[in-house]
Design an enzyme around this catalytic site. Structure first.
Site, PDB file in Angstrom:
ATOM      1  N   SER A   1     -12.230   4.966  -1.883  1.00  0.00           N
ATOM      2  CA  SER A   1     -11.641   6.205  -1.411  1.00  0.00           C
ATOM      3  C   SER A   1     -11.136   5.955   0.002  1.00  0.00           C
ATOM      4  O   SER A   1     -11.749   6.354   0.987  1.00  0.00           O
ATOM      5  CB  SER A   1     -12.674   7.322  -1.434  1.00  0.00           C
ATOM      6  OG  SER A   1     -12.071   8.503  -0.997  1.00  0.00           O
TER       7      SER A   1
ATOM      8  N   THR B   1      -8.020  -5.192  -7.704  1.00  0.00           N
ATOM      9  CA  THR B   1      -9.376  -5.550  -7.315  1.00  0.00           C
ATOM     10  C   THR B   1      -9.685  -7.037  -7.489  1.00  0.00           C
ATOM     11  O   THR B   1     -10.445  -7.614  -6.707  1.00  0.00           O
ATOM     12  CB  THR B   1     -10.361  -4.717  -8.157  1.00  0.00           C
ATOM     13  OG1 THR B   1      -9.966  -3.352  -8.068  1.00  0.00           O
ATOM     14  CG2 THR B   1     -11.769  -4.851  -7.637  1.00  0.00           C
TER      15      THR B   1
ATOM     16  N   LYS C   1       0.850  -1.197   0.000  1.00  0.00           N
ATOM     17  CA  LYS C   1       0.000   0.000   0.000  1.00  0.00           C
ATOM     18  C   LYS C   1       0.889   1.251   0.000  1.00  0.00           C
ATOM     19  O   LYS C   1       1.918   1.281   0.680  1.00  0.00           O
ATOM     20  CB  LYS C   1      -0.846  -0.042   1.282  1.00  0.00           C
ATOM     21  CG  LYS C   1      -1.584   1.220   1.634  1.00  0.00           C
ATOM     22  CD  LYS C   1      -2.973   1.204   1.067  1.00  0.00           C
ATOM     23  CE  LYS C   1      -3.654   2.562   1.175  1.00  0.00           C
ATOM     24  NZ  LYS C   1      -4.645   2.747   0.109  1.00  0.00           N
TER      25      LYS C   1
ATOM     26  N   CYS D   1      -1.766  10.943  -6.951  1.00  0.00           N
ATOM     27  CA  CYS D   1      -2.365  11.562  -5.775  1.00  0.00           C
ATOM     28  C   CYS D   1      -2.299  13.078  -5.906  1.00  0.00           C
ATOM     29  O   CYS D   1      -1.542  13.612  -6.692  1.00  0.00           O
ATOM     30  CB  CYS D   1      -1.690  11.053  -4.513  1.00  0.00           C
ATOM     31  SG  CYS D   1       0.095  11.208  -4.538  1.00  0.00           S
TER      32      CYS D   1
HETATM   33  C1  LIG Z   1      -8.986  -0.451  -2.128  1.00  0.00           C
HETATM   34  C2  LIG Z   1      -7.959   0.109  -3.057  1.00  0.00           C
HETATM   35  C3  LIG Z   1      -6.903   0.853  -2.555  1.00  0.00           C
HETATM   36  C4  LIG Z   1      -5.952   1.390  -3.387  1.00  0.00           C
HETATM   37  N1  LIG Z   1      -4.896   2.074  -2.861  1.00  0.00           N
HETATM   38  C5  LIG Z   1      -3.913   2.524  -3.679  1.00  0.00           C
HETATM   39  C6  LIG Z   1      -2.747   3.133  -3.170  1.00  0.00           C
HETATM   40  O1  LIG Z   1      -2.584   3.271  -1.968  1.00  0.00           O
HETATM   41  N2  LIG Z   1      -1.796   3.570  -4.033  1.00  0.00           N
HETATM   42  C7  LIG Z   1      -1.925   3.417  -5.388  1.00  0.00           C
HETATM   43  O2  LIG Z   1      -1.044   3.807  -6.144  1.00  0.00           O
HETATM   44  N3  LIG Z   1      -3.019   2.827  -5.916  1.00  0.00           N
HETATM   45  C8  LIG Z   1      -4.003   2.377  -5.085  1.00  0.00           C
HETATM   46  N4  LIG Z   1      -5.104   1.750  -5.624  1.00  0.00           N
HETATM   47  C9  LIG Z   1      -5.201   1.600  -7.078  1.00  0.00           C
HETATM   48  C10 LIG Z   1      -4.682   0.229  -7.528  1.00  0.00           C
HETATM   49  O3  LIG Z   1      -3.332   0.077  -7.224  1.00  0.00           O
HETATM   50  C11 LIG Z   1      -4.894   0.041  -9.025  1.00  0.00           C
HETATM   51  O4  LIG Z   1      -4.196   1.066  -9.692  1.00  0.00           O
HETATM   52  C12 LIG Z   1      -6.353   0.106  -9.427  1.00  0.00           C
HETATM   53  O5  LIG Z   1      -7.152  -0.524  -8.464  1.00  0.00           O
HETATM   54  C13 LIG Z   1      -6.603  -0.503 -10.791  1.00  0.00           C
HETATM   55  O6  LIG Z   1      -6.278  -1.861 -10.828  1.00  0.00           O
HETATM   56  P1  LIG Z   1      -7.342  -3.043 -10.591  1.00  0.00           P
HETATM   57  O7  LIG Z   1      -8.491  -2.791 -11.514  1.00  0.00           O
HETATM   58  O8  LIG Z   1      -6.584  -4.291 -10.877  1.00  0.00           O
HETATM   59  O9  LIG Z   1      -7.767  -2.946  -9.163  1.00  0.00           O
HETATM   60  C14 LIG Z   1      -6.066   1.196  -4.776  1.00  0.00           C
HETATM   61  C15 LIG Z   1      -7.117   0.442  -5.288  1.00  0.00           C
HETATM   62  C16 LIG Z   1      -8.058  -0.106  -4.447  1.00  0.00           C
HETATM   63  C17 LIG Z   1      -9.171  -0.903  -5.037  1.00  0.00           C
END
Ligand SMILES: Cc1cc2nc3c(=O)[nH]c(=O)nc-3n(C[C@H](O)[C@H](O)[C@H](O)COP(=O)(O)O)c2cc1C
Ligand SMILES: Cc1cc2nc3c(=O)[nH]c(=O)nc-3n(C[C@H](O)[C@H](O)[C@H](O)COP(=O)(O)OP(=O)(O)OC[C@H]3O[C@@H](n4cnc5c(N)ncnc54)[C@H](O)[C@@H]3O)c2cc1C
Ligand SMILES: Cc1cc2nc3c(=O)[nH]c(=O)nc-3n(C[C@H](O)[C@H](O)[C@H](O)COP(=O)(O)OP(=O)(O)OC[C@H]3O[C@@H](n4cnc5c(N)ncnc54)[C@H](O)[C@@H]3O)c2cc1C
Ligand SMILES: Cc1cc2nc3c(=O)[nH]c(=O)nc-3n(C[C@H](O)[C@H](O)[C@H](O)COP(=O)(O)O)c2cc1C
Ligand code: FES
Ligand code: FES
Lengths: 316, 258, 316, 258
Positions: A69, A265, A44, A129
């Site tokens: 979020s 996800t 994270k 961010c």
């Molecule tokens: C619950 C959650 C928390 C996330 N926290 C971060 C984070 O702390 N830093 C970051 O760069 N991306 C964060 N993301 C984004 C993911 O790393 C990723 O870019 C995004 O979910 C798209 O990929 P996916 O469709 O495989 O989930 C988060 C995503 C989710 C679902």
């Protein structure tokens, strides 16, 4: 048949192209998935100081995806160095911490500190961010800011730097090129899409923070397009991210130009999505008699379009 | 925290809004504690997209039972499962109830909160702990599952909006009477903000022990995503804990009810 | 209870807020859906000269959506005036032709011609299509171009003008404000997301034109966010478009700030999606004892977020 | 072009890769012509997202039959339908075959193309038109449904890759023989680019009439979206037509095969 799954990110060699997406992965998941089989470990995002994160509810589901979020709830860099890094360092896979910061100075400072830790193999800069010095606009929405951020961080980094781009932009090519010029060793394409959902009965947003980031298979076709575009614009490796649910999705991104993928996800639905994706890729390579992952990367066969251009802009 | 594919043995409607699903857990090596939960995939298609958290309602050596309120898309999908189908569960998850040397416990459950407390009652009865329950709901129909508790030997009081005896005042009077008469040493509650506040108040007043099972919107249910956080008061400070990982059951005095 | 469903678009009053999305609607659908119940009729975008459209396959499905790249197949303005307008003019609903052009001059010319036709009630300018004079970048990706296009068209138009924005931008607010300043009477938010899908077995894109536009419920959460943002930036009405499958989706967009909605892809799955959506909205109004559609528009109850700001930018 | 919810009467696997679904169409007022098709919603969930076009395989007064090849997500969903379930169809759609005063017709179907031509054969037999069919497929197993045609009175020739007699040359020889012996006046084909080219060639050479049923990726299937276009040669010019609306059946000489 031995398969060469190695992927190069700057000076770092990943044993295979499948790694978790930051924020959708934690040390608790070791019971569910074998960390030693992963291409890298991406914890994270960490902030310099501890921060509490956003109001709940922090997630809601949408058609084929979810909005989150969390607000980068973080215990701060100090605890991260003390607790988190040693915890992950116990596994074989390279460790790639993700940094979230409030301005370029802080990014630079954190890069310096983290990159000099012996257990850190590369860094992902979460430039999606918000930049507190620019009215909350994300760093990665502006090519000049992206360039400056990467150059500053590059100066002080002892490990390869991966810039994680935001997809909420007019031209991903432009931002990708700026990050490369600044010194990024690789790009993650991309973070989440800013999104919103409203409960029509209560009239309230379904997310405590009103808006959040959309992830999941719903967004994959947009991400595949962005990977292709970014790959045309830069020569550094791209890590595809957004909607990978299985090996087929990962392969689609790799054909579009990604050298590796992140799975986020999907792990919430299928806890072994990470290693299942890797298994799928291996099975595909065997079926297609491919010995190296290089035989896949960027291998899409674009069709010649009207007037010989690759994409004729008219859609509807 | 493993995924299991468990055969559905039974899936029936038990009252107007509640269903009961029984699955075969003989292939599952893990122990399951009352208060723990499972994260269920309600459909093979990705619609609804996320898994759904459900407490375990009843635990036997070979089966798990879930009592669920049909609320939205996910629980509607669950009603479509038939005997012989497979249920994809992730679990057991989280920390269950701490049941130690208590002699007499009082459970207050609102609505489908009974699903979470029933497993606790089952274990209490097995342990020889005396168990009384106040079940609160909109209608009598929603309380049909109270009979299972009675069969186990739990003394059950029912209050409903229908009957007009479910307001906090009435329940408070009833709780005081039970606490005093039965010499209750522990309180457990689930499913209602207002009943949780009442329980906390009486816990302090009578100097009792107790636990609350919380609910929060979940993503991973594995402690990784920090979706499901809740504030906890401990050592004079507020901490953020994950309902799915440090919970869903927390010491009653620590829970911060907003 | 009588329901006031009227929606004002400049000087034009729509009988209700539900209309088709351009390109996903045609006169052939009159057998499936009652055109006289629609808020407006929005035919397929028309170009000045006939054009053949893109190579097949022109559509493919994705998770919760579809990609299309029809390429504005068009029989040209002349035939449109002769055949298409009279065909639609037979129905009660106001007629809103959609214009696609290759440069600002052409947009202006076509606006002039079409807006002086007595059966045309308003015009939608599809500024999401590529600007041939700007390297194929869509007009609606640049705020200055958007402003100029709208001001030029506004000068010559005799009917209200609706600018249909592209969602492929960093700041929808900026483009929305530019369109308003240029003279747009309303905005459609938005057209499709540029997307791509690849068959991993053949390695070919699933669309003949390689890329296309993503529509359907997958994109709705991004569109709802954009509607909210655009509504904060302008005071002209917004028409929500992207992923409406039913009345709940339409209401969500209206709560976010849309005065009306367009239904596109949904009609491919459910041929009566347009009138079903209207029925749903009416039933909701009755259930919630709302007499006017105005009681819904922009009615989202945003939660106060950290520091009192409506949206605290950190998501993940 | 209306949506109908039709009860499924039967849905069975008829060979390794093919299934047959029979639905009750008594609630449907429209006539259905051979060569017309329906746009089917394969699942209530939106996954797979789009409807699927399927020709009508057999038409009776009270039923419609679909013969389908299990190919991807949509047709896999179709196999899950059971007797008593409902099939959501949009149709009948498009323009079917023109069967007029022909005396002897020859059908050449590749693979599941037989599904489209079978309804034509059925009508031809009813009209007293002589009907011969060459069915081509990968394996004999894929041709099991040819028996239905034989029962109707169609003379069926089978060629397969398995047997090695399905290449264009072999089929050409067979077609010539049939055309000459039976004095064929019309050719109909579906399902193969190569057989379509062959048919066109023989059509010209022998001066016959004929039609081809085309397939294209579809969005709306109502003529509105222009997804499904195909070029047609007519009056010396190339026109773009919609397979779902002006087709799927076109005069053989007009079809431009790329
Ligand atoms: C619950 C959650 C928390 C996330 N926290 C971060 C984070 O702390 N830093 C970051 O760069 N991306 C964060 N993301 C984004 C993911 O790393 C990723 O870019 C995004 O979910 C798209 O990929 P996916 O469709 O495989 O989930 C988060 C995503 C989710 C679902
Ligand atoms: C630890 C835990 C144990 C639970 N045990 C039970 C139980 O034994 N029986 C029972 O009937 N219900 C229980 N719930 C509540 C149950 O999870 C929700 O009712 C269910 O997820 C609703 O899903 P849906 O699709 O029917 O409703 P929808 O309202 O359509 O769900 C939409 C989203 O909101 C989430 N959601 C809705 N309600 C809740 C809730 N109360 N808590 C957390 N997330 C929610 C869903 O998971 C889903 O992500 C429990 C919740 C938690 C957190
Ligand atoms: C007018 C018409 C009549 C047809 N009649 C029959 C029939 O009677 N029996 C039969 O088995 N098949 C028929 N087909 C082909 C049938 O539509 C496809 O096999 C089916 O859509 C495949 O869906 P899937 O989800 O299983 O496969 P997938 O390959 O997963 O489908 C993905 C997408 O491609 C489309 N697609 C795939 N193959 C075709 C195709 N050949 N033509 C058009 N779109 C395609 C699907 O509709 C879907 O949108 C017909 C096609 C058309 C256009
Ligand atoms: C097949 C198809 C064709 C389209 N053609 C046009 C067009 O000609 N002009 C236009 O402005 N938008 C066009 N669009 C975009 C739609 O009008 C709409 O903006 C988009 O599909 C999102 O809405 P939806 O999710 O409800 O379909 C087209 C969309 C589809 C699916
Ligand atoms: S749901 Fe992910 S941490 Fe609790
Ligand atoms: S599929 Fe839409 S026009 Fe044919």
């Amino acid at each position: 048949m031995t398969l060469d799954l190695n992927v190069q990110i700057g000076t770092l060699t990943l044993p295979n192209p499948v790694m978790p997406a930051s924020g959708a992965f934690g040390p608790e998941m070791t019971e569910a998935v074998d960390f030693n089989r992963l291409g890298a470990l991406v914890p994270k995002s960490i902030t310099n100081l501890p921060q509490p994160g956003n109001a709940t509810p922090r997630v809601c589901e949408t058609h084929g995806g979810m909005i989150n979020s969390i607000g980068i709830q973080s215990k701060g860099l100090e605890k991260y160095l003390e607790e988190t890094i040693p915890e992950y360092a116990a596994y074989d896979a390279p460790l790639i911490p993700s940094i979230s910061a409030e301005d370029i100075d802080e990014f630079t400072e954190m890069t310096k500190t983290l990159s000099s830790h012996p257990d850190v193999d590369a860094l992902e800069l979460n430039i999606s961010c918000p930049n507190l010095k620019a009215d909350g606009l994300a760093f990665g929405m502006d090519k000049d800011v992206t360039y400056e951020l990467l150059s500053r961080a590059k100066e002080v980094s002892r490990v390869p730097l991966i810039a994680k781009l935001t997809p909420n932009v007019t031209s991903i090519q432009e931002i990708a090129a700026a990050a490369e010029k600044g010194g990024a060793d690789a790009l993650t394409v991309a973070n989440t899409f800013l999104a919103m959902a409203i409960d029509v009965e209560t009239r309230e947003p379904l997310i405590g923070n009103n808006m959040g980031g959309l992830s999941g298979p719903a967004v994959k076709p947009i991400i595949v397009r962005m990977i292709y575009q970014a790959a045309q614009a830069v020569s550094i490796p791209i890590i595809g991210c957004g909607g990978v649910m299985n090996g087929r999705d990962a392969l689609e991104m790799m054909l579009a130009g990604a050298s590796a993928v992140q799975v986020g996800t999907a792990s919430f639905i299928n806890p072994t999505a990470l290693t299942d994706t890797l298994d799928d890729i291996e099975a595909y390579m065997i079926r297609h008699e491919l010995t190296s992952i290089q035989d896949i990367i960027g291998g899409v066969k674009m069709k010649p379009s009207e007037g010989g251009v690759l994409w004729h802009g008219r859609s509807g | 925290m493993k995924q299991h594919l468990l055969p559905v043995l039974k899936n029936i409607q038990v009252s107007q809004r509640y269903w009961l699903m029984v699955v075969d857990r003989t292939s599952m090596p893990e122990n399951v504690d009352p208060g723990q939960f499972f994260h269920l995939r309600t459909t093979e298609a990705l619609s609804p997209f996320l898994r759904r958290p459900l407490s375990v309602y009843r635990i036997t050596e070979t089966t798990l039972e879930f009592l669920y309120l049909v609320k939205g898309a996910g629980t509607v999908e669950m009603t479509k499962k038939e005997t012989g189908d497979t249920l994809d569960v992730l679990g057991p998850l989280g920390q269950g109830f701490q049941l130690g040397s208590q002699k007499e416990i009082l459970l207050t459950a609102r609505g489908v909160g009974i699903a979470t407390l029933a497993a606790l009652a089952q274990k209490a009865v097995e342990n020889g702990t005396g168990c009384t329950a106040i079940l609160s709901a909109r209608t009598k129909d929603d309380l049909l599952s109270g009979e299972m508790l009675e069969e186990m030997g739990v003394q059950v009081y029912r209050v409903t909006e229908e009957q007009g005896n479910s307001d906090v005042k009435a329940v408070e009077a009833q709780m005081r009477e039970i606490i005093e008469q039965k010499d209750i040493d522990s309180l457990y509650t689930c499913g209602s903000r207002r009943l949780s506040l009442l329980n906390q108040r009486l816990l302090h007043e009578y100097g009792l022990q107790g636990e609350i099972a919380l609910e929060e919107q979940m993503g991973c249910a594995m402690g990784a995503c920090f979706s499901c956080v809740s504030p906890i008061q401990k050592d004079g400070k507020e901490h953020s804990v994950r309902v799915c990982y440090e919970g869903p059951v927390f010491p009653m005095e620590q829970v911060v009810i907003s």
